[in-house]
Write an enzyme that holds these catalytic residues in place. Structure first.
Site, mmCIF file in Angstrom:
data_model
loop_
_atom_site.group_PDB
_atom_site.id
_atom_site.type_symbol
_atom_site.label_atom_id
_atom_site.label_comp_id
_atom_site.label_asym_id
_atom_site.label_seq_id
_atom_site.Cartn_x
_atom_site.Cartn_y
_atom_site.Cartn_z
ATOM 1 N N ARG A 125 0.759 -1.394 0.025
ATOM 2 C CA ARG A 125 -0.382 -0.361 -0.205
ATOM 3 C C ARG A 125 1.158 1.179 -0.357
ATOM 4 O O ARG A 125 1.429 1.603 0.825
ATOM 5 C CB ARG A 125 -0.322 0.142 1.169
ATOM 6 C CG ARG A 125 -1.824 1.380 1.433
ATOM 7 C CD ARG A 125 -2.554 1.115 2.017
ATOM 8 N NE ARG A 125 -3.318 0.292 2.106
ATOM 9 C CZ ARG A 125 -5.008 0.690 2.643
ATOM 10 N NH1 ARG A 125 -5.339 1.560 3.657
ATOM 11 N NH2 ARG A 125 -5.541 0.038 1.788
ATOM 12 N N HIS A 152 -6.874 0.838 -6.172
ATOM 13 C CA HIS A 152 -7.803 -0.138 -5.105
ATOM 14 C C HIS A 152 -8.278 -1.595 -6.067
ATOM 15 O O HIS A 152 -9.059 -1.994 -5.667
ATOM 16 C CB HIS A 152 -8.555 0.315 -4.359
ATOM 17 C CG HIS A 152 -8.030 -0.237 -3.071
ATOM 18 N ND1 HIS A 152 -7.818 -1.578 -2.730
ATOM 19 C CD2 HIS A 152 -8.547 0.308 -1.673
ATOM 20 C CE1 HIS A 152 -7.653 -1.088 -1.110
ATOM 21 N NE2 HIS A 152 -8.327 -0.014 -0.666
ATOM 22 N N GLN A 155 -9.863 -4.164 -3.490
ATOM 23 C CA GLN A 155 -11.244 -3.563 -2.873
ATOM 24 C C GLN A 155 -12.403 -4.325 -4.111
ATOM 25 O O GLN A 155 -13.426 -4.428 -3.684
ATOM 26 C CB GLN A 155 -11.114 -1.758 -2.752
ATOM 27 C CG GLN A 155 -12.373 -2.152 -2.263
ATOM 28 C CD GLN A 155 -12.878 -1.861 -0.842
ATOM 29 O OE1 GLN A 155 -11.781 -1.464 -0.107
ATOM 30 N NE2 GLN A 155 -13.870 -2.375 -0.502
ATOM 31 N N ASP A 247 -17.329 7.153 -1.366
ATOM 32 C CA ASP A 247 -16.201 7.195 -0.639
ATOM 33 C C ASP A 247 -16.287 8.812 0.039
ATOM 34 O O ASP A 247 -16.607 9.279 -0.267
ATOM 35 C CB ASP A 247 -14.776 6.509 -1.724
ATOM 36 C CG ASP A 247 -13.753 5.960 -1.040
ATOM 37 O OD1 ASP A 247 -13.762 6.864 0.207
ATOM 38 O OD2 ASP A 247 -12.919 5.929 -1.703
ATOM 39 N N CYS A 287 -16.257 1.396 0.568
ATOM 40 C CA CYS A 287 -15.536 0.750 0.564
ATOM 41 C C CYS A 287 -14.711 0.979 2.195
ATOM 42 O O CYS A 287 -13.776 -0.140 2.921
ATOM 43 C CB CYS A 287 -13.735 1.156 -0.105
ATOM 44 S SG CYS A 287 -13.316 2.726 0.564
ATOM 45 N N ARG A 315 -13.528 -8.409 1.430
ATOM 46 C CA ARG A 315 -11.321 -8.879 1.536
ATOM 47 C C ARG A 315 -11.129 -9.710 1.802
ATOM 48 O O ARG A 315 -10.067 -10.320 1.010
ATOM 49 C CB ARG A 315 -11.525 -7.490 1.927
ATOM 50 C CG ARG A 315 -12.208 -5.923 1.799
ATOM 51 C CD ARG A 315 -11.566 -5.842 0.167
ATOM 52 N NE ARG A 315 -10.013 -5.576 0.514
ATOM 53 C CZ ARG A 315 -9.406 -4.694 1.002
ATOM 54 N NH1 ARG A 315 -10.221 -3.367 1.442
ATOM 55 N NH2 ARG A 315 -7.775 -4.098 0.619
HETATM 56 N N1 CP Z 1 -10.700 -0.560 2.091
HETATM 57 C C1 CP Z 1 -9.657 -0.443 3.030
HETATM 58 O O1 CP Z 1 -9.018 -0.661 2.034
HETATM 59 O O2 CP Z 1 -9.622 -0.199 4.540
HETATM 60 P P1 CP Z 1 -8.696 0.370 4.924
HETATM 61 O O3 CP Z 1 -7.820 1.382 4.374
HETATM 62 O O4 CP Z 1 -8.865 0.218 6.077
HETATM 63 O O5 CP Z 1 -7.142 -0.547 4.420
HETATM 64 N N1 NVA Z 2 -9.769 6.242 -1.571
HETATM 65 C C1 NVA Z 2 -10.067 6.599 -0.235
HETATM 66 C C2 NVA Z 2 -9.593 5.024 -0.082
HETATM 67 C C3 NVA Z 2 -9.088 4.438 1.418
HETATM 68 C C4 NVA Z 2 -9.696 2.763 1.693
HETATM 69 C C5 NVA Z 2 -8.323 6.911 0.247
HETATM 70 O O1 NVA Z 2 -7.444 6.108 -0.914
HETATM 71 O O2 NVA Z 2 -7.728 6.875 1.469
#
Ligand code: CP
Ligand code: NVA
Length: 329
Positions: A125, A152, A155, A247, A287, A315
């Site tokens: 990430r 993502h 997701q 989101d 998400c 997930r």
């Molecule tokens: N939806 C998601 O990826 O959540 P986190 O940021 O908590 O991993």
């Molecule tokens: N769009 C959000 C998703 C978090 C899971 C971000 O990137 O923070």
């Protein structure tokens, strides 16, 4: 090595390759683009079995170790990858931003060359999508995108798996995404295009999804019978929808813009008025993490039509399927 052009080529791996034709073994999952519709559907079948019969897979990744690199916070991604690999007989190593400091303490290339000697797979990430691509290019082991600023993909697959659980034929549904044209919207669009779904995206001017992703998704949709529409009108997007997805208005890394964004995105809040435009049995999806009172009101996210915690749980099952297929011997 990154699967270039024809992404179906497997990475060079130590040990013999299993016979049996096309396989996801050794591949990366950086973008939804990396998997074909057939492969996504196969993953969904495996995920459904993993969900129904988890004990059957207790040794599926016996002794395999995943490195989990996080340059941003996480609840769901960290927990589901960590728990997932352990439920499959493997284990994980969590690498926090302070530990690696990618590109500063050590180059992405060097991180790839170290980790490929120590673990069997990497989940990352990070901020720049190019970092994830570069790691995948240089590591000889599978690299899974656990969120970049651009996509993502885990997701989106879990979300479409969730939609398939609650609704029968994906092709007859109208899906709508309301809010920021961000990483999550990109992966949803590409998945919709791959699977032949109809997806309306409503964002304010200036916050539209990346035009390259829109073109890619629309190209995919033209081949699969899907439809991808980008509009600025949230009511048009949600009208008669089977699914309403939103989101956060400010993604991780955009905290300084949060106040400005709150004003711009206000008409895109999923509240009783907007949700009422959808079909009476529409699902609400997010998400997570949610900013209650901003992109969604409590009464919608806490309603019987909200499936946000099923998305979160899925997930786990979908990523277990991905890890099994990519890391299998
Ligand atoms: N939806 C998601 O990826 O959540 P986190 O940021 O908590 O991993
Ligand atoms: N769009 C959000 C998703 C978090 C899971 C971000 O990137 O923070």
């Amino acid at each position: 090595m990154r699967n270039s052009g024809s992404y179906r080529a497997s990475k060079p791996r130590r040990g013999p390759r299993k016979a049996g034709g096309k396989t996801l073994r050794g591949r990366d999952f950086v973008s939804v683009e990396d998997f074909s519709a057939t492969e996504i559907k196969q993953l969904f079948r495996l995920a459904a079995d993993l969900k129904a019969r988890p004990r059957m897979y207790r040794k599926a990744l016996d002794g395999k170790i995943m490195a989990l690199i996080f340059e941003k916070p996480s609840l769901r991604t960290r927990t589901t990858f960590d728990v997932g690999i352990k439920q499959l007989g493997g284990d994980s190593v969590y690498l926090s931003p302070a530990e690696i400091n990618l590109g500063k303490r050590e180059s992405v290339y060097d991180v790839a060359k170290n980790l490929e000697r120590m673990v069997q797979g990497i989940m990352i990430r990070t901020f720049g999508h190019d970092i994830c691509l570069s790691l995948a290019e240089h590591a000889s082991i599978p690299v899974i995108n656990g969120l970049t600023d651009y996509e993502h993909p885990c997701q989106a697959l879990a979300d479409f798996f969730t939609i398939a659980e609650y609704k029968k034929s994906l092709r007859k549904l109208k899906l709508s995404y309301v809010g920021d044209g961000n990483n999550v919207s990109h992966s949803l669009m590409l998945t919709a295009g791959k699977l032949g779904a109809t997806l309306f995206i409503a964002t304010p001017a200036g916050y539209k999804p990346d035009s390259k992703v829109v073109r890619q998704a629309q190209q995919l949709a033209s081949e699969t019978g899907g439809t991808i529409v980008v509009t600025e009108d949230p009511f048009a997007a949600v009208q008669d929808a089977d699914v309403v997805y939103t989101d956060t208005w400010a993604s991780m890394g955009q905290e300084a813009e949060a106040e400005t964004r709150r004003a711009v995105f206000r008409p895109y809040q999923v509240n009783r008025g907007l949700f009422a435009k959808a079909k009476t049995d529409a699902l609400f999806m997010h998400c997570l993490p949610a900013h209650r009172g901003e992109e969604v009101t409590d009464e919608i996210i806490d309603s019987a039509q909200s499936v946000v915690f099923s998305e979160a749980e899925n997930r786990l099952h979908v990523q277990k399927a991905i890890m099994i297929e990519l890391l299998r011997d």
